[in-house]
Enzyme design. Structure first.
Site, PDB file in Angstrom:
ATOM      1  N   HIS A 216       0.759  -1.117   0.201  1.00  0.00           N
ATOM      2  CA  HIS A 216      -0.161  -0.030   0.026  1.00  0.00           C
ATOM      3  C   HIS A 216       0.760   1.291   0.145  1.00  0.00           C
ATOM      4  O   HIS A 216       0.434   2.359   0.202  1.00  0.00           O
ATOM      5  CB  HIS A 216      -0.961  -0.152   1.241  1.00  0.00           C
ATOM      6  CG  HIS A 216      -1.994   0.917   1.307  1.00  0.00           C
ATOM      7  ND1 HIS A 216      -2.208   1.998   2.281  1.00  0.00           N
ATOM      8  CD2 HIS A 216      -3.072   0.967   0.412  1.00  0.00           C
ATOM      9  CE1 HIS A 216      -3.283   2.409   1.704  1.00  0.00           C
ATOM     10  NE2 HIS A 216      -3.793   2.185   0.812  1.00  0.00           N
ATOM     11  N   LYS A 218       3.365   4.099  -1.269  1.00  0.00           N
ATOM     12  CA  LYS A 218       3.421   5.348  -2.329  1.00  0.00           C
ATOM     13  C   LYS A 218       4.586   6.048  -2.044  1.00  0.00           C
ATOM     14  O   LYS A 218       4.965   7.000  -1.280  1.00  0.00           O
ATOM     15  CB  LYS A 218       2.400   6.405  -2.250  1.00  0.00           C
ATOM     16  CG  LYS A 218       0.916   5.866  -2.687  1.00  0.00           C
ATOM     17  CD  LYS A 218       0.071   5.514  -1.400  1.00  0.00           C
ATOM     18  CE  LYS A 218      -1.352   4.992  -1.954  1.00  0.00           C
ATOM     19  NZ  LYS A 218      -1.713   4.293  -0.223  1.00  0.00           N
ATOM     20  N   ASP A 223      16.972  10.549  -7.678  1.00  0.00           N
ATOM     21  CA  ASP A 223      18.539  10.702  -7.406  1.00  0.00           C
ATOM     22  C   ASP A 223      18.878  10.607  -6.240  1.00  0.00           C
ATOM     23  O   ASP A 223      20.118  11.216  -5.870  1.00  0.00           O
ATOM     24  CB  ASP A 223      18.914  12.220  -8.216  1.00  0.00           C
ATOM     25  CG  ASP A 223      18.826  12.189  -9.586  1.00  0.00           C
ATOM     26  OD1 ASP A 223      18.569  11.087 -10.297  1.00  0.00           O
ATOM     27  OD2 ASP A 223      18.813  13.322 -10.353  1.00  0.00           O
ATOM     28  N   HIS A 393      -9.243  11.479   1.949  1.00  0.00           N
ATOM     29  CA  HIS A 393      -8.350  10.190   1.934  1.00  0.00           C
ATOM     30  C   HIS A 393      -6.966  10.393   2.704  1.00  0.00           C
ATOM     31  O   HIS A 393      -6.243   9.518   2.803  1.00  0.00           O
ATOM     32  CB  HIS A 393      -8.084   9.877   0.567  1.00  0.00           C
ATOM     33  CG  HIS A 393      -7.402   8.483   0.322  1.00  0.00           C
ATOM     34  ND1 HIS A 393      -6.149   8.436  -0.074  1.00  0.00           N
ATOM     35  CD2 HIS A 393      -8.077   7.261   0.336  1.00  0.00           C
ATOM     36  CE1 HIS A 393      -5.812   7.006  -0.173  1.00  0.00           C
ATOM     37  NE2 HIS A 393      -7.104   6.288   0.123  1.00  0.00           N
ATOM     38  N   LYS A 395      -4.081  10.580   5.520  1.00  0.00           N
ATOM     39  CA  LYS A 395      -3.642   9.768   6.455  1.00  0.00           C
ATOM     40  C   LYS A 395      -2.745  10.660   7.630  1.00  0.00           C
ATOM     41  O   LYS A 395      -1.322  10.599   7.364  1.00  0.00           O
ATOM     42  CB  LYS A 395      -3.085   8.350   6.380  1.00  0.00           C
ATOM     43  CG  LYS A 395      -3.887   7.662   5.496  1.00  0.00           C
ATOM     44  CD  LYS A 395      -3.659   7.612   3.893  1.00  0.00           C
ATOM     45  CE  LYS A 395      -4.278   6.579   2.960  1.00  0.00           C
ATOM     46  NZ  LYS A 395      -5.859   6.420   3.204  1.00  0.00           N
ATOM     47  N   ASP A 400       0.167  18.362  19.860  1.00  0.00           N
ATOM     48  CA  ASP A 400       1.059  19.059  20.714  1.00  0.00           C
ATOM     49  C   ASP A 400       2.007  20.073  19.863  1.00  0.00           C
ATOM     50  O   ASP A 400       2.932  20.534  20.495  1.00  0.00           O
ATOM     51  CB  ASP A 400       1.772  18.347  21.575  1.00  0.00           C
ATOM     52  CG  ASP A 400       0.800  17.513  22.562  1.00  0.00           C
ATOM     53  OD1 ASP A 400      -0.454  17.678  22.621  1.00  0.00           O
ATOM     54  OD2 ASP A 400       1.465  16.621  23.304  1.00  0.00           O
TER      55      ASP A 400
END
EC number: 2.7.8.-
Length: 475
Positions: A216, A218, A223, A393, A395, A400
């Protein structure tokens, strides 16, 4: 006669699976859910368990990863003074989390990084294509969803140009998440000189053993100097939206500095797993640019072949570590017992705990399961907001005014135990304050849930949620 033999075989298989669950089952709730599934769904229950219930740790690649990839490569990084810009976090508020990640993954926090927040598809892909166009040595891509369309067409045209100039291009795509990627497109990539491999593709001989374990992540590496990670996949829906959910909202980040090498390690481990080629692990490390920023970043990654759950434990530690507030944006909050209790304890202890969840969902069963926990959260004082504009979507966790997590992992059992995931922890006040303000802006546009009102929802909704909650450990 034949049906008696078949019945005996079925019972023996079921008993064998029950014994396996009793011996290897770690979590009683999950074990009980599988026992009920096996005995209440004839044949189908056994097939489901074989597909998605077995303990991946018993079929582990972890020794290969640690021995060949992590240990050797990290040792090389640590020995390279130019690349080893690690830092020991002395502040007590950070030290437990950083030590936890280091023990699970081997990655220490790195200093002198530059972190750029990229909100939604346009900003993300503008930055990605700018970085790709600057490549003069190599480009690495790893995506759960790689879909054909305008973005894919732009990528293949750019790759063609870069390969002709001697740039090495490597792509990993997930065999299930990118199921729609055509053979024609893959053949075209290979014809221009791109190296491309699927992660656990559909194969008859190992279909049942691998279908549940997806990559899952990405990741883009350019370089060894620029990297990207977050929630955004290669899909036109991040620019155009879709007919059902509307506009997709998500958060990505661009990294420069020593943290890029940590993300590169994650890619190269996966490259070795899909290709069998370990040459990337043996080459010299790229030299780092001079100080590019002042932000501290630590990469945490995990998968089904970890004996502990690095990302699940990190989320748990962040919640327990929060003193004033913890704001969580995630479309799939289906917590296990530990995360559920930690959120309850934090809220009951006076910590300002807020959850921002998409009002729209791409899976009905998952949506019911997410909502099945709302009553418990609201009773404990957790504030919940439903974002109504399209599909949220992202995450993200911010806490704090000093700690941020951005990446690919949802707050559910699948991300903790069944998917290969990666997050970036950013120990930086500026980044935290930016994301805090963004969160507050989003909840101003969202629908707050009230405990009393939510309790009066239709009885049918409660039944749906209760049904989904039974299977939530399996989702």
């Amino acid at each position: 006669m034949y049906w008696i033999i078949a019945l005996i075989i079925y019972v023996l298989i079921a008993i064998g699976m029950v014994i396996s669950l009793l011996v290897n089952g770690i979590k009683p709730a999950k074990t009980l859910a599988w026992l009920l599934t096996i005995f209440t769904i004839p044949i189908g229950g056994i097939l489901l368990y074989w597909m998605i219930g077995r303990n991946r740790k018993k079929y582990s690649w972890k020794d290969i990863q640690e021995d060949i990839a992590i240990n050797n490569y990290l040792k090389k990084i640590q020995e390279n003074k130019d690349a080893a810009e690690t830092v020991e976090m002395e502040a007590e508020e950070y030290s437990k989390i950083t030590h936890l990640v280091e023990k699970n993954n081997g990655f220490k926090p790195t200093k002198n990084n530059e972190v750029k927040l990229l909100k939604d598809g346009k900003a993300t892909f503008d930055a990605i294509f700018k970085a790709l166009e600057s490549a003069d040595k190599y480009i690495y891509l790893l995506y759960y969803i790689f879909e054909e369309g305008e973005l894919a067409d732009r990528l293949i045209a750019l790759f063609d140009e870069k390969v002709k100039k001697g740039v090495k291009v490597k792509i990993i795509y997930d065999g299930v998440g990118s199921y729609s990627l055509s053979k024609r497109y893959i053949t075209q990539l290979k014809s221009i000189g791109v190296e491309v491999y699927p992660f656990l593709p559909f194969k008859l001989g190992r279909f049942l053993a691998s279908i549940n374990y997806r990559n899952h992540r990405k990741i883009i590496i350019v370089d060894g100097k620029i990297a990207f990670t977050g929630g955004i996949n290669i899909s036109d829906k991040y620019l155009k939206g879709d007919l059902v959910l509307g506009k997709w909202h998500d958060m990505h980040i661009q990294l420069r500095g020593a943290s890029v090498l940590e993300l590169q390690v994650v890619f190269e481990i996966d490259w070795f797993l899909v290709s069998g080629d370990n040459s990337e692990l043996n080459r010299d490390l790229p030299s780092l640019e001079e100080k590019v920023g002042n932000q501290i970043v630590q990469i945490v990654y995990g998968g089904p072949d970890d004996y502990f759950s690095p990302i699940g434990q990190t989320y748990f530690a962040m919640i327990n570590n929060a003193k004033k507030y913890i704001y969580i944006t995630n479309p799939y909050i289906i917590p296990g017992t530990a995360i559920l209790r930690s959120l309850e304890v934090a809220a009951n202890s006076g910590v300002d705990v807020r959850l921002l969840v998409s009002a729209n969902a791409d899976s009905t069963l998952v949506n019911w399961s997410v909502r099945s926990y709302f009553e418990t959260f609201l009773r404990a004082g957790v504030k919940i907001y439903l974002f109504p504009k399209g599909f949220l979507h992202s995450k993200i966790i911010v806490s704090d005014d000093n700690l941020v997590s951005i990446g690919t992992a949802n707050m559910d059992i699948r991300s903790f135990e069944q998917n290969y995931e990666v997050n970036a922890l950013v120990y930086d006040q500026k980044t935290a304050l930016l994301l805090k303000q963004d969160f507050l802006n989003e909840i101003d546009q969202s629908i707050p849930l009230d405990y009393e009102t939510f309790m009066n929802r239709p009885y049918l909704e409660k039944i749906k949620e209760g049904f989904a909650k039974i299977f939530s450990p399996l989702l």
